[in-house]
Design an enzyme around this catalytic site. Structure first.
Site, PDB file in Angstrom:
ATOM      1  N   GLU A  23      -1.581  -3.763  10.611  1.00 36.15           N
ATOM      2  CA  GLU A  23      -2.765  -3.056  11.094  1.00 36.15           C
ATOM      3  C   GLU A  23      -3.715  -4.039  11.772  1.00 36.15           C
ATOM      4  OE1 GLU A  23      -5.865   0.312   9.504  1.00 36.15           O
ATOM      5  OE2 GLU A  23      -5.598  -1.430   8.240  1.00 36.15           O
ATOM      6  N   GLY A  66      -9.068  -8.474   2.660  1.00 38.65           N
ATOM      7  CA  GLY A  66      -9.010  -8.351   1.199  1.00 38.65           C
ATOM      8  C   GLY A  66      -7.674  -7.780   0.762  1.00 38.65           C
ATOM      9  N   ASN A  86      -0.428  -0.567   3.138  1.00 41.49           N
ATOM     10  CA  ASN A  86       0.941  -0.167   3.517  1.00 41.49           C
ATOM     11  C   ASN A  86       1.479   0.834   2.489  1.00 41.49           C
ATOM     12  OD1 ASN A  86       0.825  -2.529   5.322  1.00 41.49           O
ATOM     13  ND2 ASN A  86       1.136  -3.672   3.430  1.00 41.49           N
ATOM     14  N   HIS A 145      -9.542   1.353  -3.513  1.00 40.97           N
ATOM     15  CA  HIS A 145      -9.639   1.539  -2.065  1.00 40.97           C
ATOM     16  C   HIS A 145      -8.247   1.723  -1.450  1.00 40.97           C
ATOM     17  CE1 HIS A 145     -11.629   0.636   1.902  1.00 40.97           C
ATOM     18  NE2 HIS A 145     -10.395   0.268   2.209  1.00 40.97           N
ATOM     19  N   GLU A 146      -7.332   0.805  -1.779  1.00 40.84           N
ATOM     20  CA  GLU A 146      -5.995   0.863  -1.172  1.00 40.84           C
ATOM     21  C   GLU A 146      -5.224   2.098  -1.633  1.00 40.84           C
ATOM     22  OE1 GLU A 146      -5.874  -1.020   1.243  1.00 40.84           O
ATOM     23  OE2 GLU A 146      -7.499  -2.307   0.566  1.00 40.84           O
ATOM     24  N   HIS A 180      -6.274   5.211   0.176  1.00 44.57           N
ATOM     25  CA  HIS A 180      -5.673   5.250   1.516  1.00 44.57           C
ATOM     26  C   HIS A 180      -4.298   5.924   1.516  1.00 44.57           C
ATOM     27  CE1 HIS A 180      -8.169   3.192   4.366  1.00 44.57           C
ATOM     28  NE2 HIS A 180      -8.202   2.044   3.718  1.00 44.57           N
ATOM     29  N   GLU A 203     -11.364   4.405   6.706  1.00 46.74           N
ATOM     30  CA  GLU A 203     -12.056   3.366   5.943  1.00 46.74           C
ATOM     31  C   GLU A 203     -13.308   3.847   5.216  1.00 46.74           C
ATOM     32  OE1 GLU A 203     -10.554   0.911   5.183  1.00 46.74           O
ATOM     33  OE2 GLU A 203      -9.049   0.608   6.737  1.00 46.74           O
TER      34      GLU A 203
END
Length: 865
Positions: free
Chosen positions: A92, A226, A230, A262-263, A266, A285
């Site tokens: 990304e 950070g 994926n 956070h990940e 996503h 985001e």
């Protein structure tokens, strides 16, 4: 068409063929490369017809990238000092094309089928589990991975390494594993438990099962940002994933939990539903940033994450008040512009306006809108308005989900009550009974377009005349000759409480000016309750005096977030000449009695940069007076701190910040205590276990002597101190020796002792050091090319360096130097947004110093604590 155009960057294509339909013979295709556009064209011998299927096959070779993107090389040393190599990916936003030719844009979704050949001593990971492994030769194995779901190229990932892992299965049956270099596997347990809780939370919250059989979390030794989301193989910086229960501080635990949250958010926002183009990056985001807060407050109530949310909005406003800001949704074309979108506006401001919308719609309606959006657009791409339409529909149909039953942790004396989505909030701001005084019809899109399609944010001026509260809105702008803010209008969901009622009143302001009529006259009114809105407020007439008086007499009448909000607003208003600096300093006097983390940190956040500006000028001792004032303001609180790791998470975070502040600003009691600890620690050859939350302060004091600095560095190089790298880096960069500071930056560029991923922070730390700010600027100029090559033009890392090095400049000669250097570079560098931000900030600093220096001096002489 006669040509197929794909993205390709630094790939040497040796052969390409196009096959029409199955079994037909493949025709060779000629390959033409357009380097500047990072594209290749395959020219077909015969025209290709619409509606027919063709198979392209391409043979190519490439080197592993030596930056932090594409398919790149990372290294680490084992405990015994052996250097090991691994390969990892970071695609990304536009680097999948560095690993394979593809349509490298988010709207082109596909299924990916991956095979990797490796030596037996390595293991390969990708988005999906391995279906089978075939021995090709005794020294080569080919792993076949299951085919992925339909997804964008930037989410493809693979890692070839000798990592070890630990695993668990979630309540919903998903296998979660944490991978790390073998020596650090004992630091993976916290992340594994957090990931299991969080993935289960999201599956329940979104009512959409996680679609893959596994989710791996991998700690990569060299990693620029950070972490990265994926699908099925999220990757992290080691410090963002690994937690050493013996050595890590409370702040590291909070950070790790937030980043994992956070990940994993996503996996739905971004991976399942993806923005159509990078102009709407905030849909990915801003949401993931916002969901950190929703999920962690339920899964890890002890972290008290809701206490820190407003700090994000203050950070975003800092950038958003500049003319060089941009709308949340903004057109971008080339890779550097795309990278620039990964900034405070997309992340922090995005999350703040979502928080405001949720407070406005109520938690239930907001959640129903999200679920509708995710279900409707699964495996597809979306634009801004698709989200607003889902929210409006949810509001119209008032779909309510049964509330999750959960008990709120009793924190302090606030009455807690649970809202429909299991989110704990103080009862006085329960939004379930929300009633907005304005027409009942609601067009979410019309409202939210005012927040996403124009840059900046509103300043609301409040004038109380008897029972009438007069309101006016305009754009809040820093800057010497700021362009006029006419033409800007927001739909602002205002909230307020008064001296007579702590029930939150709500009013939607959609015009330039308006009036609210109160049931009775009041002593004071406070708008933007708990800072749930993304706007600042100016109280005309004696409005500020009344609030300052309230803080002086009994500050706990309003919440700690409200107090932090007032501290922030009062200093913002000084910047735009609406208030005098002496009024802002009058407000800070109450901080002597403040005990809560957010107002204390906000007070420091406003006062320390002013001290830093004055310190740079080094004239007539005013900066020393100011430093003494700040230390005295927090002296009682500093003296109260125990040098241990006891207490709640906010208490521990506050201790960490306060002690570091006190020691760096040479408050004797703190320095002596830290010296004592450091000497003991040194005597034990670093084996003595120091409390995690006081380490930064102890190291900072220890690093002031040459021997202490060398001793710290010797520990920094050891494996057993890897969890403390950042604390030690900060301490080392506080040295007064120019040679040591220069050496530190050079090492960061070299990347052996100090990892290059840490260089941006180190340069900024050195720039904040009075002995180092000339060095940091010289280093930036000298190594600009190398820094850009390593971190990429437009990246957040480059922005951190540019704005961080220049943020304390406040003289015309410094401004001239900065302008001269950047205008001497090629156009792309000169036009970076961070360069505009840096220049505007320096201009603003010059103006601020010219206007306020003498006033601060006078105020300090008249107000002895």
């Amino acid at each position: 068409t006669g040509a197929v155009v794909l993205h390709s960057k630094r790939l040497r294509i040796t052969r390409a063929a196009i096959e029409a339909g199955s079994g037909r013979s493949a025709q060779e295709a000629r390959v033409v490369e357009h380097q500047r556009f990072e594209q290749v064209a395959l020219l077909a011998a015969q025209p290709l017809w619409a509606g027919h299927n063709y198979t392209l096959s391409i043979q190519y070779v490439a080197n592993l990238s030596d930056s932090f993107h594409g398919f790149y090389k990372s290294t680490y040393r084992t405990r015994e000092g052996e250097l090991r190599v691994l390969g990892a990916t970071q695609f990304e936003p536009t680097a999948a094309r560095m690993a394979f030719p593809c349509f490298d844009e988010p709207a082109f979704k596909a299924r990916f089928s991956i095979r990797i050949r490796r030596e037996p001593k390595h293991l390969a990971l990708s988005n999906m589990p391995i279906v089978k492994s075939v021995n090709i030769t005794p020294w080569l194995i080919e792993d076949h991975f299951d085919t992925t779901v339909k997804m964008s190229t930037y989410l493809v990932a693979f890692i070839i390494s000798d990592f070890k892992s630990i695993s668990k299965v979630t309540g919903h049956g998903v296998k979660i594993s944490v991978y790390t270099v073998p020596d650090k596997i004992n630091q993976a347990h916290y992340a594994l438990d957090a990931a299991v809780k969080l993935l289960d939370f999201y599956e329940d919250y979104f009512s959409i099962p996680y679609p893959l059989p596994k989710q791996d979390l991998a700690a990569i030794p060299d990693f620029q940002s950070g972490a990265m989301e994926n699908w099925g193989l999220t990757t992290y910086r080691e410090s963002a994933l690994l937690h050493d229960p013996e050595k890590s501080s409370a702040s590291s635990k909070l950070r790790i939990t937030m980043i994992i949250a956070h990940e994993l958010a996503h996996q739905w926002f971004g991976n399942l539903v993806t923005m159509e183009w990078w102009n709407d990056l905030w849909l990915n985001e801003g949401f993931a940033k916002f969901m950190e807060f929703v999920s962690v407050s339920v899964t890890h109530p002890d972290l008290r994450v809701e206490d820190y949310f407003l700090q994000r909005c203050f950070d975003a406003m800092e950038v958003d008040a500049l003319n060089s800001s941009h709308p949340i949704s903004t057109p971008v074309e080339d890779p550097a512009q795309i990278l620039e979108m990964f900034d405070e506006v997309s992340y922090e401001k995005g999350s703040c306006i979502l928080n405001m919308l949720r407070d406005y719609l109520t938690a239930d309606v907001f959640k129903a809108g999200l679920i509708q959006y995710l279900q409707k657009y699964s495996y597809q791409n979306t634009k801004n308005e698709d989200l607003w339409n889902s929210m409006t529909n949810a509001k119209m149909t008032k779909t309510f989900f049964p509330p999750t039953i959960q008990i709120c942790p009793a924190v302090g004396s606030d009455k807690n009550e649970l809202q429909g989505d299991g989110f704990c909030r103080r009862s006085q701001q329960s939004s379930s009974s929300a009633h907005w005084t304005k027409g009942e019809t609601l067009d979410v899109r019309a409202m939210m377009d005012t927040w996403t399609l124009q840059k900046g944010f509103p300043l609301v001026t409040v004038t109380v005349r008897g029972k009438n509260v007069h309101l006016q809105q305009e754009r809040h702008m820093k800057g010497v000759d700021s362009p006029s803010s006419t033409g800007y209008l927001w739909h602002i969901p205002l909230t307020y409480i008064t001296s007579k009622s702590d029930t939150v009143q709500r009013f939607l302001m959609t015009t330039k000016a308006d009036v609210i009529i109160l049931p009775e006259e009041v002593e004071w009114v406070k708008f933007n309750v708990d800072m749930n809105g993304y706007y600042i407020v100016h109280y005309e007439g004696d409005g500020w005096d009344r609030l300052i008086n309230l803080l002086k007499e009994n500050h706990t009448v309003i919440s700690s977030n409200d107090r932090a909000n007032l501290i922030n607003n009062v200093f913002q208003l000084v910047r735009i000449k609406r208030l005098s600096i002496s009024k802002a300093f009058d407000l800070t006097l109450y901080l002597k009695h403040e005990r809560e983390i957010m107002p204390v940190l906000q007070g420091m956040h406003e006062l320390i940069p002013i001290y830093r500006l004055m310190e740079r000028r080094d004239v007539d001792g005013t900066e020393k007076q100011l430093k003494d004032y700040i230390v005295r303001l927090f002296k009682d609180l500093i003296d109260k701190q125990s040098w241990s790791d006891e207490g709640s998470v906010p208490e521990r975070l506050l201790r960490d910040s306060l002690l570091l502040f006190a020691c760096v600003h040479r408050y004797q009691l703190c320095v002596d205590k830290a010296k004592g600890y450091f000497t003991e620690w040194e005597k034990s050859d670093g084996t003595l276990s120091l409390p995690a939350d006081v380490k930064t302060a102890v190291y900072a004091v220890g690093a002031q002597t040459s021997e202490g600095w060398d001793f710290l560095l010797s520990k920094y190089r050891l494996h057993s101190f890897s969890a403390e790298r950042q604390k030690i880096e900060l301490a080392l960069s506080l040295s007064r020796s120019k040679d040591k500071l220069q050496w530190l930056m050079d090492q960061g560029l070299h990347g052996d002792i100090v990892r290059t991923q840490d260089l941006p922070y180190i340069i900024v730390f050195v720039a904040k050091n009075p002995s180092g700010y000339h060095l940091a600027w010289a280093f930036l100029k000298e190594n600009w090319e190398k820094v850009v090559e390593k971190f990429e033009l437009g990246s957040n890392s480059v922005a951190v360096i540019v704005t961080g090095v220049t943020s304390q400049y406040s003289t015309r000669s410094q401004l001239a130097q900065v302008k001269e250097f950047f205008s001497s570079l090629e156009e792309k560098s000169a036009q970076l947004r961070c360069v505009q931000q840096a220049i505007e900030t320096i201009e603003d600093n010059i103006e601020w110093m010219d206007r306020n220096f003498e006033k601060v001096k006078t105020w300090l002489q008249n107000n002895h604590l």
